[in-house]
Design a protein around this motif. Structure first.
Motif, PDB file in Angstrom:
ATOM      1  N   GLN A  98       0.836  -1.206   0.000  1.00 11.05           N
ATOM      2  CA  GLN A  98       0.000   0.000   0.000  1.00 11.05           C
ATOM      3  C   GLN A  98       0.868   1.252   0.000  1.00 11.05           C
ATOM      4  N   ARG A  99       1.951   1.215   0.763  1.00 10.65           N
ATOM      5  CA  ARG A  99       2.850   2.375   0.825  1.00 10.65           C
ATOM      6  C   ARG A  99       3.566   2.590  -0.504  1.00 10.65           C
ATOM      7  N   PHE A 100       3.937   1.520  -1.163  1.00 10.39           N
ATOM      8  CA  PHE A 100       4.587   1.668  -2.470  1.00 10.39           C
ATOM      9  C   PHE A 100       3.590   2.164  -3.521  1.00 10.39           C
ATOM     10  N   CYS A 101       2.344   1.731  -3.419  1.00  9.72           N
ATOM     11  CA  CYS A 101       1.316   2.245  -4.331  1.00  9.72           C
ATOM     12  C   CYS A 101       1.193   3.754  -4.173  1.00  9.72           C
ATOM     13  N   TYR A 102       1.257   4.209  -2.941  1.00  7.33           N
ATOM     14  CA  TYR A 102       1.196   5.650  -2.662  1.00  7.33           C
ATOM     15  C   TYR A 102       2.408   6.373  -3.247  1.00  7.33           C
ATOM     16  N   LEU A 103       3.605   5.839  -3.022  1.00  2.15           N
ATOM     17  CA  LEU A 103       4.821   6.506  -3.500  1.00  2.15           C
ATOM     18  C   LEU A 103       4.890   6.551  -5.018  1.00  2.15           C
ATOM     19  N   GLY A 126       6.588  -4.874 -10.851  1.00  6.27           N
ATOM     20  CA  GLY A 126       6.922  -6.149 -11.482  1.00  6.27           C
ATOM     21  C   GLY A 126       6.014  -7.286 -11.096  1.00  6.27           C
ATOM     22  N   ILE A 127       4.764  -6.962 -10.739  1.00  3.29           N
ATOM     23  CA  ILE A 127       3.810  -8.004 -10.364  1.00  3.29           C
ATOM     24  C   ILE A 127       2.560  -7.891 -11.234  1.00  3.29           C
ATOM     25  N   SER A 128       1.738  -8.924 -11.197  1.00  4.29           N
ATOM     26  CA  SER A 128       0.560  -8.962 -12.050  1.00  4.29           C
ATOM     27  C   SER A 128      -0.521  -8.000 -11.552  1.00  4.29           C
ATOM     28  N   ALA A 129      -1.225  -7.400 -12.489  1.00  8.46           N
ATOM     29  CA  ALA A 129      -2.353  -6.530 -12.146  1.00  8.46           C
ATOM     30  C   ALA A 129      -3.654  -7.321 -12.123  1.00  8.46           C
ATOM     31  N   ILE A 130      -3.609  -8.555 -12.574  1.00  6.79           N
ATOM     32  CA  ILE A 130      -4.800  -9.398 -12.639  1.00  6.79           C
ATOM     33  C   ILE A 130      -4.970 -10.132 -11.319  1.00  6.79           C
ATOM     34  N   GLU A 131      -6.089  -9.893 -10.658  1.00  3.27           N
ATOM     35  CA  GLU A 131      -6.353 -10.503  -9.361  1.00  3.27           C
ATOM     36  C   GLU A 131      -6.918 -11.903  -9.559  1.00  3.27           C
ATOM     37  N   GLU A 132      -6.132 -12.888  -9.146  1.00  5.61           N
ATOM     38  CA  GLU A 132      -6.537 -14.277  -9.313  1.00  5.61           C
ATOM     39  C   GLU A 132      -6.441 -15.005  -7.980  1.00  5.61           C
ATOM     40  N   LYS A 133      -7.002 -16.209  -7.950  1.00  6.35           N
ATOM     41  CA  LYS A 133      -6.951 -17.005  -6.727  1.00  6.35           C
ATOM     42  C   LYS A 133      -5.532 -17.471  -6.434  1.00  6.35           C
ATOM     43  N   GLU A 134      -4.739 -17.645  -7.485  1.00  6.65           N
ATOM     44  CA  GLU A 134      -3.366 -18.111  -7.331  1.00  6.65           C
ATOM     45  C   GLU A 134      -2.411 -17.113  -7.965  1.00  6.65           C
ATOM     46  N   GLY A 135      -1.195 -17.061  -7.441  1.00  5.45           N
ATOM     47  CA  GLY A 135      -0.168 -16.210  -8.029  1.00  5.45           C
ATOM     48  C   GLY A 135      -0.058 -14.857  -7.349  1.00  5.45           C
ATOM     49  N   PHE A 136       1.111 -14.255  -7.453  1.00 11.80           N
ATOM     50  CA  PHE A 136       1.393 -12.965  -6.824  1.00 11.80           C
ATOM     51  C   PHE A 136       0.815 -11.847  -7.683  1.00 11.80           C
ATOM     52  N   HIS A 137       0.063 -10.937  -7.080  1.00  8.84           N
ATOM     53  CA  HIS A 137      -0.571  -9.865  -7.837  1.00  8.84           C
ATOM     54  C   HIS A 137      -0.767  -8.639  -6.951  1.00  8.84           C
ATOM     55  N   LEU A 138      -1.210  -7.552  -7.559  1.00  9.35           N
ATOM     56  CA  LEU A 138      -1.487  -6.317  -6.821  1.00  9.35           C
ATOM     57  C   LEU A 138      -2.979  -6.230  -6.548  1.00  9.35           C
ATOM     58  N   ASP A 139      -3.347  -6.388  -5.287  1.00 11.44           N
ATOM     59  CA  ASP A 139      -4.754  -6.283  -4.894  1.00 11.44           C
ATOM     60  C   ASP A 139      -5.291  -4.890  -5.205  1.00 11.44           C
ATOM     61  N   ILE A 140      -6.491  -4.826  -5.720  1.00 10.45           N
ATOM     62  CA  ILE A 140      -7.110  -3.535  -6.016  1.00 10.45           C
ATOM     63  C   ILE A 140      -7.275  -2.719  -4.735  1.00 10.45           C
ATOM     64  N   GLU A 141      -7.615  -3.377  -3.639  1.00 15.41           N
ATOM     65  CA  GLU A 141      -7.797  -2.664  -2.374  1.00 15.41           C
ATOM     66  C   GLU A 141      -6.499  -1.993  -1.930  1.00 15.41           C
ATOM     67  N   ASP A 142      -5.379  -2.666  -2.102  1.00 12.72           N
ATOM     68  CA  ASP A 142      -4.096  -2.076  -1.727  1.00 12.72           C
ATOM     69  C   ASP A 142      -3.785  -0.872  -2.612  1.00 12.72           C
ATOM     70  N   LEU A 144      -6.019   1.074  -4.051  1.00 13.68           N
ATOM     71  CA  LEU A 144      -6.938   2.149  -3.675  1.00 13.68           C
ATOM     72  C   LEU A 144      -6.492   2.843  -2.392  1.00 13.68           C
ATOM     73  N   VAL A 145      -5.987   2.074  -1.431  1.00 11.60           N
ATOM     74  CA  VAL A 145      -5.463   2.676  -0.202  1.00 11.60           C
ATOM     75  C   VAL A 145      -4.283   3.585  -0.538  1.00 11.60           C
ATOM     76  N   GLY A 146      -3.465   3.155  -1.500  1.00 11.31           N
ATOM     77  CA  GLY A 146      -2.344   3.983  -1.937  1.00 11.31           C
ATOM     78  C   GLY A 146      -2.811   5.312  -2.497  1.00 11.31           C
ATOM     79  N   LEU A 147      -3.895   5.299  -3.261  1.00 16.77           N
ATOM     80  CA  LEU A 147      -4.444   6.544  -3.814  1.00 16.77           C
ATOM     81  C   LEU A 147      -4.973   7.458  -2.712  1.00 16.77           C
ATOM     82  N   LEU A 148      -5.606   6.863  -1.711  1.00 16.36           N
ATOM     83  CA  LEU A 148      -6.128   7.663  -0.599  1.00 16.36           C
ATOM     84  C   LEU A 148      -4.985   8.295   0.201  1.00 16.36           C
TER      85      LEU A 148
END
Length: 233
Positions: A98-103, A126-142, A144-148
């Motif tokens: 979340q902090r990196f999303c903000y920066l 360097g991570i996936s933007a697609i939220e899936e059940k498996e695999g490392f990705h960037l959660d949309i919630e994280d 959004l917290v970065g934007l706030l």
């Protein structure tokens, strides 16, 4: 085979699983510790925006270089976390992400005056933007917290910009944050943490409005409007 022996074998397997999980957690903690130190370094670098206009562009370049190091750290995380266990270990890196999303969002706004998209932030890390059940990705919630968190930093920047005699920046910030606020109001937020963080946005908006109002009554508003803020594709 006696009952005690069967139970002992079962619990031995449990212990083996617990030991393996603890080893993974220790690896993750060490990686996150290194990546988190990069966050602190970037935060220090970007503090220049509050007192030195000429230092903003060089600070953004430095931040970009540090993001490359963070990207390497996230690559290590992806290798350390089993694809099926992303949510099992997510708490280790959630707040850091979340902090990196903000920066990253702050850096892109300073460079271009636009909103960094979810896909762009994920790409920089360097991570996936697609939220899936498996695999490392960037959660949309994280994201959004970065934007706030970005809005809170921009409200602070609006005040400090006036101190430096930059009366156009608060208008640019006001327009951008108002558009973000309108966007967030389209969401039906049910996550408690995200909802509470969004509720705090109204105070950032009020703070920015007060800055612009004060400039207005003092006759210090620029005659030309700032360029329209457009979200990054």
């Amino acid at each position: 085979m006696s009952g005690n022996l069967v139970i002992n074998n079962i619990f031995s397997e449990f212990q083996k699983s617990l030991d393996e999980e603890q080893e993974i957690r220790e690896v993750i903690r060490n990686i996150c510790k290194d990546v988190d130190s990069i966050y602190r370094a970037v935060t220090t670098i970007l503090q220049v925006i509050h007192y030195n206009e000429d230092g903003i562009a060089p600070a953004c370049l430095q931040a970009r270089e540090m993001f490359e190091k963070a990207r390497a750290g996230y690559a290590k995380l992806k290798d350390a976390v089993p694809p099926t266990d992303y949510y099992k270990y997510q708490d280790h890196w959630r707040f850091m992400t979340q902090r990196f999303c903000y920066l990253i969002s702050l850096t892109i706004w300073l460079e271009k005056g636009i909103m960094a998209s979810h896909e762009t932030v994920a790409e920089i890390l360097g991570i996936s933007a697609i939220e899936e059940k498996e695999g490392f990705h960037l959660d949309i919630e994280d994201y959004l917290v970065g934007l706030l968190n970005l809005c809170s930093e921009l409200s602070r920047l609006a005040v400090n910009s006036v101190t430096r005699g930059d009366y156009n920046r608060p208008l640019q910030i006001s327009k951008f944050v108002m558009e973000l606020n309108a966007g967030f109001r389209l969401l039906n937020l049910k996550n408690d943490h995200l909802r509470k963080r969004f509720d705090a946005l109204k105070y950032d908006v009020k703070k920015i409005e007060e800055v612009v109002y004060d400039l207005s009554i003092r006759g210090l508003l620029p005659k030309t409007e700032p360029e329209e803020v457009v979200a990054e594709a």
